[in-house]
Design a protein around this motif. Structure first.
Motif, PDB file in Angstrom:
ATOM      1  N   PHE A  43       0.789  -1.250   0.082  1.00  0.00           N
ATOM      2  CA  PHE A  43       0.185   0.007   0.081  1.00  0.00           C
ATOM      3  C   PHE A  43       0.979   1.270   0.051  1.00  0.00           C
ATOM      4  CE2 PHE A  43      -2.477   3.049   2.158  1.00  0.00           C
ATOM      5  CZ  PHE A  43      -3.934   3.090   1.424  1.00  0.00           C
ATOM      6  N   GLU A  44       1.831   1.212   0.885  1.00  0.00           N
ATOM      7  CA  GLU A  44       2.962   2.500   0.953  1.00  0.00           C
ATOM      8  C   GLU A  44       3.699   2.474  -0.250  1.00  0.00           C
ATOM      9  OE1 GLU A  44       2.705   4.928   3.011  1.00  0.00           O
ATOM     10  OE2 GLU A  44       1.187   3.770   4.284  1.00  0.00           O
ATOM     11  N   LEU A  45       3.910   1.146  -0.889  1.00  0.00           N
ATOM     12  CA  LEU A  45       4.844   1.131  -2.201  1.00  0.00           C
ATOM     13  C   LEU A  45       4.109   2.031  -3.405  1.00  0.00           C
ATOM     14  CD1 LEU A  45       7.205   0.238  -3.969  1.00  0.00           C
ATOM     15  CD2 LEU A  45       6.174  -1.816  -4.109  1.00  0.00           C
ATOM     16  N   ASN A  46       2.958   1.598  -3.210  1.00  0.00           N
ATOM     17  CA  ASN A  46       2.030   2.242  -4.404  1.00  0.00           C
ATOM     18  C   ASN A  46       2.077   3.802  -3.996  1.00  0.00           C
ATOM     19  OD1 ASN A  46       1.538  -0.142  -5.828  1.00  0.00           O
ATOM     20  ND2 ASN A  46      -0.404  -0.444  -4.658  1.00  0.00           N
ATOM     21  N   THR A  47       1.770   4.201  -2.826  1.00  0.00           N
ATOM     22  CA  THR A  47       1.696   5.695  -2.543  1.00  0.00           C
ATOM     23  C   THR A  47       3.112   6.220  -2.950  1.00  0.00           C
ATOM     24  OG1 THR A  47       0.139   5.357  -0.528  1.00  0.00           O
ATOM     25  CG2 THR A  47       1.537   7.406  -0.701  1.00  0.00           C
ATOM     26  N   ALA A  48       4.242   5.641  -2.614  1.00  0.00           N
ATOM     27  CA  ALA A  48       5.590   6.161  -2.750  1.00  0.00           C
ATOM     28  C   ALA A  48       5.786   6.401  -4.369  1.00  0.00           C
ATOM     29  CB  ALA A  48       6.627   5.242  -2.214  1.00  0.00           C
ATOM     30  N   PHE A 101     -11.567   9.022   0.594  1.00  0.00           N
ATOM     31  CA  PHE A 101     -10.278   9.409   1.267  1.00  0.00           C
ATOM     32  C   PHE A 101      -9.108   9.250   0.276  1.00  0.00           C
ATOM     33  CE2 PHE A 101      -6.547   7.944   3.449  1.00  0.00           C
ATOM     34  CZ  PHE A 101      -6.515   9.153   4.779  1.00  0.00           C
ATOM     35  N   PHE A 102      -9.352   8.364  -0.761  1.00  0.00           N
ATOM     36  CA  PHE A 102      -8.119   7.971  -1.712  1.00  0.00           C
ATOM     37  C   PHE A 102      -8.150   8.636  -3.062  1.00  0.00           C
ATOM     38  CE2 PHE A 102      -8.626   4.346   1.326  1.00  0.00           C
ATOM     39  CZ  PHE A 102      -7.322   4.435   1.867  1.00  0.00           C
ATOM     40  N   THR A 103      -9.236   9.417  -3.251  1.00  0.00           N
ATOM     41  CA  THR A 103      -9.254  10.195  -4.723  1.00  0.00           C
ATOM     42  C   THR A 103      -8.228  11.048  -4.927  1.00  0.00           C
ATOM     43  OG1 THR A 103     -10.853  11.549  -3.662  1.00  0.00           O
ATOM     44  CG2 THR A 103     -11.571   9.680  -4.687  1.00  0.00           C
ATOM     45  N   ARG A 104      -7.713  11.599  -3.899  1.00  0.00           N
ATOM     46  CA  ARG A 104      -6.570  12.864  -4.247  1.00  0.00           C
ATOM     47  C   ARG A 104      -5.446  12.240  -4.774  1.00  0.00           C
ATOM     48  NH1 ARG A 104      -6.546  17.402   0.564  1.00  0.00           N
ATOM     49  NH2 ARG A 104      -8.665  18.388   0.166  1.00  0.00           N
ATOM     50  N   GLU A 105      -5.118  10.595  -4.211  1.00  0.00           N
ATOM     51  CA  GLU A 105      -3.966  10.093  -4.458  1.00  0.00           C
ATOM     52  C   GLU A 105      -3.940   9.661  -5.888  1.00  0.00           C
ATOM     53  OE1 GLU A 105      -1.878   5.914  -3.287  1.00  0.00           O
ATOM     54  OE2 GLU A 105      -2.158   7.137  -1.695  1.00  0.00           O
ATOM     55  N   TYR A 106      -5.016   9.372  -6.245  1.00  0.00           N
ATOM     56  CA  TYR A 106      -5.409   8.991  -7.714  1.00  0.00           C
ATOM     57  C   TYR A 106      -5.100   9.943  -8.720  1.00  0.00           C
ATOM     58  CZ  TYR A 106      -6.238   4.021  -6.360  1.00  0.00           C
ATOM     59  OH  TYR A 106      -6.054   2.804  -6.049  1.00  0.00           O
TER      60      TYR A 106
END
Length: 335
Positions: free
Chosen positions: A214-219, A281-286
């Motif tokens: 999960f953190e890898l995808n974010t990174a 919550f996750f839409t900004r990351e996409y």
């Protein structure tokens, strides 16, 4: 009809003579059959009026003979046929069909047919729909697991942070029995008045909050090179707890969502959350990830993921450590 509605009807004493439970997701089948086994009869009745049979050890004549008996101590008897997929469903089930066409009203017959769909072309299926309940228990799609975790915890009286639910879904996949076991472990250790957090996942399930896919995808979304290589180095040092197939599957799901994001005409948070099957919550990351990886680059990343999935299975990459494969993959994604 879903599992919740079926159990609700049983609680209300709305019992039917047959329950045909089938499908690829065993959790809902077990949930219903276990509830019937534990709650339909009183403890004193079970020794006389409850029979548990297993598909590989029984046959249709035995099942029907048991179903035709009258209850001894109450208004109903329960016949549970577990692992019913192991019965010989090839022409010698006419005796069961004849019974289902005129079932005993005092018998509750449960056919738990797991790990595959029942053949809907069979007359038994159509008759069971007419006289009783048929449930097809389908596997959840991967993007539905995190919302399901949120609903499950809420129904039990707990709350879980969306990131914690997403982390569980990424690591545990769509095996709901495994997910529920871990959630029950969490509920024993986290008080109801406090939201289940990422830190709770780390402490009670053993998933590192800093070094996980999960953190890898974010990174990768942030193009944080240092963090991405720190995480894959951790994976390389702990291969047993971080199998490469799980990691690649989660990464593929993530970049597929990024690609889908690119083609959304409406990129408002509500639409993105609905179309991608993620929490708002996750839409900004996409949005950030889509800016980091344009359409062409996203296609390239997905192609790399396919290539390294094959390499992880030994194609064109024999005797290569999984950690080395992951480091090479992350380098290709970032550069």
């Amino acid at each position: 009809m879903d599992a919740h509605k079926i159990i609700s009807d049983i609680k209300s004493k709305k019992l039917l003579p047959v329950y045909l439970l089938h499908g690829e997701e065993p959790y809902f089948i077990d949930q219903i059959s276990d509830y019937i086994e534990e709650h339909v009869l009183e403890e004193a009745q079970k020794g006389f009026d409850q029979t548990v049979l297993y598909g590989k050890d029984t046959d249709f004549i035995t099942i029907v003979n048991a179903a035709k008996r009258y209850p001894m101590l109450g208004n109903h008897q329960v016949i549970l046929v577990k692992e019913a997929q192991n019965l010989k469903w090839k022409g010698d089930d006419d005796v069961l069909l004849a019974y289902l066409e005129n079932p005993m009203k005092s018998t509750v017959l449960v056919l738990a047919h797991k790990h595959g769909k029942f053949d809907k072309r069979k007359k038994i299926y159509k008759v069971a729909e007419k006289v009783g309940v048929v449930l097809e228990s389908a596997k959840l799609y991967d993007d539905k697991v995190a919302p399901w975790i949120g609903t499950f915890t809420k129904d039990r009286g707990w709350q879980i942070h969306p990131q914690a639910a997403a982390m569980m879904a990424e690591y545990l996949g769509n095996d709901l029995s495994k997910v529920v076991n871990e959630l029950e472990k969490l509920m024993l250790n986290v008080p109801k008045e406090r939201e289940i957090s990422v830190q709770d996942i780390e402490r009670n399930i053993g998933i590192s909050k800093d070094f996980n896919v999960f953190e890898l995808n974010t990174a990768l979304a942030k193009r944080d090179v240092t963090k991405a290589f720190q995480i894959v180095s951790y994976f390389a040092a702990n291969p047993r707890s971080n199998p490469i197939q799980v990691i690649l599957g989660a990464m593929a799901g993530y970049f597929t969502k990024i690609l889908k994001y690119h083609y959304l005409p409406d990129k408002s948070p509500q639409v993105v959350a609905k179309e991608l099957g993620v929490h708002p919550f996750f839409t900004r990351e996409y949005d950030l990830a889509a800016r980091s990886y344009n359409r062409r680059k996203t296609f390239d990343v997905i192609a790399h993921l396919r290539e390294f999935d094959l390499k992880s299975k030994g194609l064109n990459a024999t005797h290569v450590e999984q950690g080395d494969l992951l480091k090479e993959l992350v380098y290709k994604i970032l550069y």
